[in-house]
Motif scaffolding. Sequence first.
Motif, PDB file in Angstrom:
ATOM      1  N   ALA A  58       0.828  -1.205   0.000  1.00 21.31           N
ATOM      2  CA  ALA A  58       0.000   0.000   0.000  1.00 21.31           C
ATOM      3  C   ALA A  58       0.864   1.258   0.000  1.00 21.31           C
ATOM      4  CB  ALA A  58      -0.948  -0.008   1.200  1.00 21.31           C
ATOM      5  N   MET A  59       1.956   1.250   0.748  1.00 19.95           N
ATOM      6  CA  MET A  59       2.852   2.413   0.769  1.00 19.95           C
ATOM      7  C   MET A  59       3.486   2.647  -0.594  1.00 19.95           C
ATOM      8  SD  MET A  59       2.901   4.228   3.473  1.00 19.95           S
ATOM      9  CE  MET A  59       4.391   5.161   3.182  1.00 19.95           C
ATOM     10  N   ARG A  60       3.910   1.565  -1.253  1.00 17.78           N
ATOM     11  CA  ARG A  60       4.499   1.725  -2.589  1.00 17.78           C
ATOM     12  C   ARG A  60       3.484   2.323  -3.553  1.00 17.78           C
ATOM     13  NH1 ARG A  60       7.257  -3.030  -1.237  1.00 17.78           N
ATOM     14  NH2 ARG A  60       5.629  -4.370  -2.070  1.00 17.78           N
ATOM     15  N   GLU A  61       2.258   1.810  -3.505  1.00 17.05           N
ATOM     16  CA  GLU A  61       1.233   2.342  -4.401  1.00 17.05           C
ATOM     17  C   GLU A  61       0.900   3.791  -4.051  1.00 17.05           C
ATOM     18  OE1 GLU A  61      -3.322   1.619  -5.896  1.00 17.05           O
ATOM     19  OE2 GLU A  61      -2.229  -0.125  -5.132  1.00 17.05           O
ATOM     20  N   LEU A  62       0.860   4.104  -2.760  1.00 17.09           N
ATOM     21  CA  LEU A  62       0.583   5.480  -2.344  1.00 17.09           C
ATOM     22  C   LEU A  62       1.673   6.424  -2.838  1.00 17.09           C
ATOM     23  CD1 LEU A  62      -1.101   7.534  -0.811  1.00 17.09           C
ATOM     24  CD2 LEU A  62       0.054   6.812   1.293  1.00 17.09           C
ATOM     25  N   GLU A  63       2.918   6.017  -2.714  1.00 16.46           N
ATOM     26  CA  GLU A  63       4.028   6.836  -3.203  1.00 16.46           C
ATOM     27  C   GLU A  63       3.932   7.044  -4.714  1.00 16.46           C
ATOM     28  OE1 GLU A  63       7.402   4.668  -1.753  1.00 16.46           O
ATOM     29  OE2 GLU A  63       7.216   5.508   0.260  1.00 16.46           O
ATOM     30  N   ALA A  64       3.575   6.002  -5.448  1.00 17.03           N
ATOM     31  CA  ALA A  64       3.420   6.123  -6.907  1.00 17.03           C
ATOM     32  C   ALA A  64       2.259   7.048  -7.246  1.00 17.03           C
ATOM     33  CB  ALA A  64       3.204   4.742  -7.529  1.00 17.03           C
ATOM     34  N   THR A  65       1.189   6.951  -6.484  1.00 16.81           N
ATOM     35  CA  THR A  65       0.018   7.793  -6.713  1.00 16.81           C
ATOM     36  C   THR A  65       0.358   9.261  -6.480  1.00 16.81           C
ATOM     37  OG1 THR A  65      -1.473   5.999  -6.099  1.00 16.81           O
ATOM     38  CG2 THR A  65      -2.368   8.212  -5.978  1.00 16.81           C
ATOM     39  N   VAL A  66       1.051   9.540  -5.399  1.00 19.21           N
ATOM     40  CA  VAL A  66       1.458  10.913  -5.104  1.00 19.21           C
ATOM     41  C   VAL A  66       2.368  11.427  -6.220  1.00 19.21           C
ATOM     42  CG1 VAL A  66       2.823  12.352  -3.526  1.00 19.21           C
ATOM     43  CG2 VAL A  66       1.150  10.725  -2.620  1.00 19.21           C
ATOM     44  N   GLY A  67       3.266  10.584  -6.680  1.00 22.06           N
ATOM     45  CA  GLY A  67       4.157  10.978  -7.777  1.00 22.06           C
ATOM     46  C   GLY A  67       3.391  11.358  -9.026  1.00 22.06           C
ATOM     47  N   LYS A  68       2.363  10.586  -9.364  1.00 24.73           N
ATOM     48  CA  LYS A  68       1.538  10.891 -10.538  1.00 24.73           C
ATOM     49  C   LYS A  68       0.815  12.223 -10.356  1.00 24.73           C
ATOM     50  CE  LYS A  68       0.650   6.050 -11.630  1.00 24.73           C
ATOM     51  NZ  LYS A  68      -0.369   4.989 -11.616  1.00 24.73           N
ATOM     52  N   LEU A  69       0.317  12.464  -9.152  1.00 26.96           N
ATOM     53  CA  LEU A  69      -0.383  13.726  -8.894  1.00 26.96           C
ATOM     54  C   LEU A  69       0.583  14.915  -8.979  1.00 26.96           C
ATOM     55  CD1 LEU A  69      -2.760  12.665  -5.995  1.00 26.96           C
ATOM     56  CD2 LEU A  69      -3.452  13.503  -8.248  1.00 26.96           C
ATOM     57  N   GLU A  70       1.787  14.731  -8.493  1.00 25.65           N
ATOM     58  CA  GLU A  70       2.766  15.821  -8.473  1.00 25.65           C
ATOM     59  C   GLU A  70       3.228  16.230  -9.869  1.00 25.65           C
ATOM     60  OE1 GLU A  70       4.772  15.333  -4.073  1.00 25.65           O
ATOM     61  OE2 GLU A  70       5.783  14.382  -5.767  1.00 25.65           O
ATOM     62  N   THR A  71       3.185  15.294 -10.821  1.00 22.27           N
ATOM     63  CA  THR A  71       3.618  15.660 -12.170  1.00 22.27           C
ATOM     64  C   THR A  71       2.665  16.631 -12.833  1.00 22.27           C
ATOM     65  OG1 THR A  71       2.457  13.844 -13.278  1.00 22.27           O
ATOM     66  CG2 THR A  71       4.732  13.415 -12.518  1.00 22.27           C
ATOM     67  N   GLY A  72       1.394  16.613 -12.419  1.00 18.58           N
ATOM     68  CA  GLY A  72       0.404  17.513 -13.007  1.00 18.58           C
ATOM     69  C   GLY A  72      -0.023  17.124 -14.399  1.00 18.58           C
ATOM     70  N   GLU A  73       0.335  15.928 -14.845  1.00 13.99           N
ATOM     71  CA  GLU A  73       0.011  15.503 -16.203  1.00 13.99           C
ATOM     72  C   GLU A  73      -1.345  14.823 -16.318  1.00 13.99           C
ATOM     73  OE1 GLU A  73       3.262  13.168 -17.666  1.00 13.99           O
ATOM     74  OE2 GLU A  73       4.706  14.758 -17.277  1.00 13.99           O
ATOM     75  N   ALA A  74      -1.960  14.478 -15.188  1.00 13.36           N
ATOM     76  CA  ALA A  74      -3.247  13.792 -15.218  1.00 13.36           C
ATOM     77  C   ALA A  74      -4.359  14.806 -15.492  1.00 13.36           C
ATOM     78  CB  ALA A  74      -3.502  13.092 -13.887  1.00 13.36           C
ATOM     79  N   THR A  75      -5.413  14.330 -16.126  1.00  5.96           N
ATOM     80  CA  THR A  75      -6.577  15.179 -16.340  1.00  5.96           C
ATOM     81  C   THR A  75      -7.248  15.428 -14.989  1.00  5.96           C
ATOM     82  OG1 THR A  75      -8.112  13.340 -16.624  1.00  5.96           O
ATOM     83  CG2 THR A  75      -6.977  14.144 -18.607  1.00  5.96           C
ATOM     84  N   LEU A  76      -8.200  16.332 -14.976  1.00  5.85           N
ATOM     85  CA  LEU A  76      -8.905  16.622 -13.742  1.00  5.85           C
ATOM     86  C   LEU A  76      -9.588  15.376 -13.199  1.00  5.85           C
ATOM     87  CD1 LEU A  76      -9.916  18.576 -11.599  1.00  5.85           C
ATOM     88  CD2 LEU A  76     -11.839  19.121 -13.123  1.00  5.85           C
ATOM     89  N   GLU A  77     -10.268  14.631 -14.037  1.00  7.56           N
ATOM     90  CA  GLU A  77     -10.958  13.414 -13.602  1.00  7.56           C
ATOM     91  C   GLU A  77      -9.969  12.364 -13.106  1.00  7.56           C
ATOM     92  OE1 GLU A  77     -14.247  12.879 -13.145  1.00  7.56           O
ATOM     93  OE2 GLU A  77     -14.422  15.002 -13.640  1.00  7.56           O
ATOM     94  N   GLU A  78      -8.858  12.210 -13.796  1.00  6.88           N
ATOM     95  CA  GLU A  78      -7.830  11.262 -13.352  1.00  6.88           C
ATOM     96  C   GLU A  78      -7.240  11.696 -12.010  1.00  6.88           C
ATOM     97  OE1 GLU A  78      -6.044   9.721 -17.633  1.00  6.88           O
ATOM     98  OE2 GLU A  78      -5.293  11.585 -16.759  1.00  6.88           O
ATOM     99  N   SER A  79      -7.036  12.996 -11.858  1.00  2.09           N
ATOM    100  CA  SER A  79      -6.491  13.513 -10.608  1.00  2.09           C
ATOM    101  C   SER A  79      -7.436  13.244  -9.441  1.00  2.09           C
ATOM    102  CB  SER A  79      -6.219  15.018 -10.714  1.00  2.09           C
ATOM    103  OG  SER A  79      -5.191  15.270 -11.642  1.00  2.09           O
ATOM    104  N   ILE A  80      -8.724  13.417  -9.669  1.00  2.00           N
ATOM    105  CA  ILE A  80      -9.707  13.149  -8.625  1.00  2.00           C
ATOM    106  C   ILE A  80      -9.683  11.675  -8.247  1.00  2.00           C
ATOM    107  CG2 ILE A  80     -12.185  13.076  -8.107  1.00  2.00           C
ATOM    108  CD1 ILE A  80     -12.407  15.664  -9.837  1.00  2.00           C
ATOM    109  N   ALA A  81      -9.653  10.798  -9.251  1.00  3.93           N
ATOM    110  CA  ALA A  81      -9.607   9.351  -8.989  1.00  3.93           C
ATOM    111  C   ALA A  81      -8.324   8.977  -8.250  1.00  3.93           C
ATOM    112  CB  ALA A  81      -9.731   8.577 -10.297  1.00  3.93           C
ATOM    113  N   LEU A  82      -7.197   9.569  -8.649  1.00  6.65           N
ATOM    114  CA  LEU A  82      -5.927   9.302  -7.978  1.00  6.65           C
ATOM    115  C   LEU A  82      -5.973   9.782  -6.529  1.00  6.65           C
ATOM    116  CD1 LEU A  82      -3.395  10.292 -10.790  1.00  6.65           C
ATOM    117  CD2 LEU A  82      -3.653   8.022  -9.769  1.00  6.65           C
ATOM    118  N   TYR A  83      -6.549  10.951  -6.309  1.00  5.31           N
ATOM    119  CA  TYR A  83      -6.643  11.482  -4.956  1.00  5.31           C
ATOM    120  C   TYR A  83      -7.509  10.582  -4.080  1.00  5.31           C
ATOM    121  CZ  TYR A  83      -7.356  14.637  -1.067  1.00  5.31           C
ATOM    122  OH  TYR A  83      -7.393  15.171   0.193  1.00  5.31           O
TER     123      TYR A  83
END
Length: 78
Positions: A12-37
């Motif tokens: 879970a920690m590894r996935e959480l770290e990857a998720t935060v990394g994806k959010l930090e890049t700012g490359e996800a769409t708004l809907e993807e960002s919401i799902a990631l959050y």
Amino acid sequence: MSDITTLSFEEAMRELEATVGKLETGEATLEESIALYERGAALRAHCDQRLREAEERVEKITLAANGQPTGTTPAEGL
């Protein structure tokens, strides 16, 4: 995506770290960002729960009079 409840703390920690990394890049769409959050919030809650369970288990280790561990008592019923 896997069911969060089946993940170990480390997974879970590894996935959480990857998720935060994806959010930090700012490359996800708004809907993807919401799902990631939302997924990240669920992963964080799962990690918190697993840590609480581990702390309870450690607190339940019984000690002999000389300070040596003699076993554990069940954490159920806390």
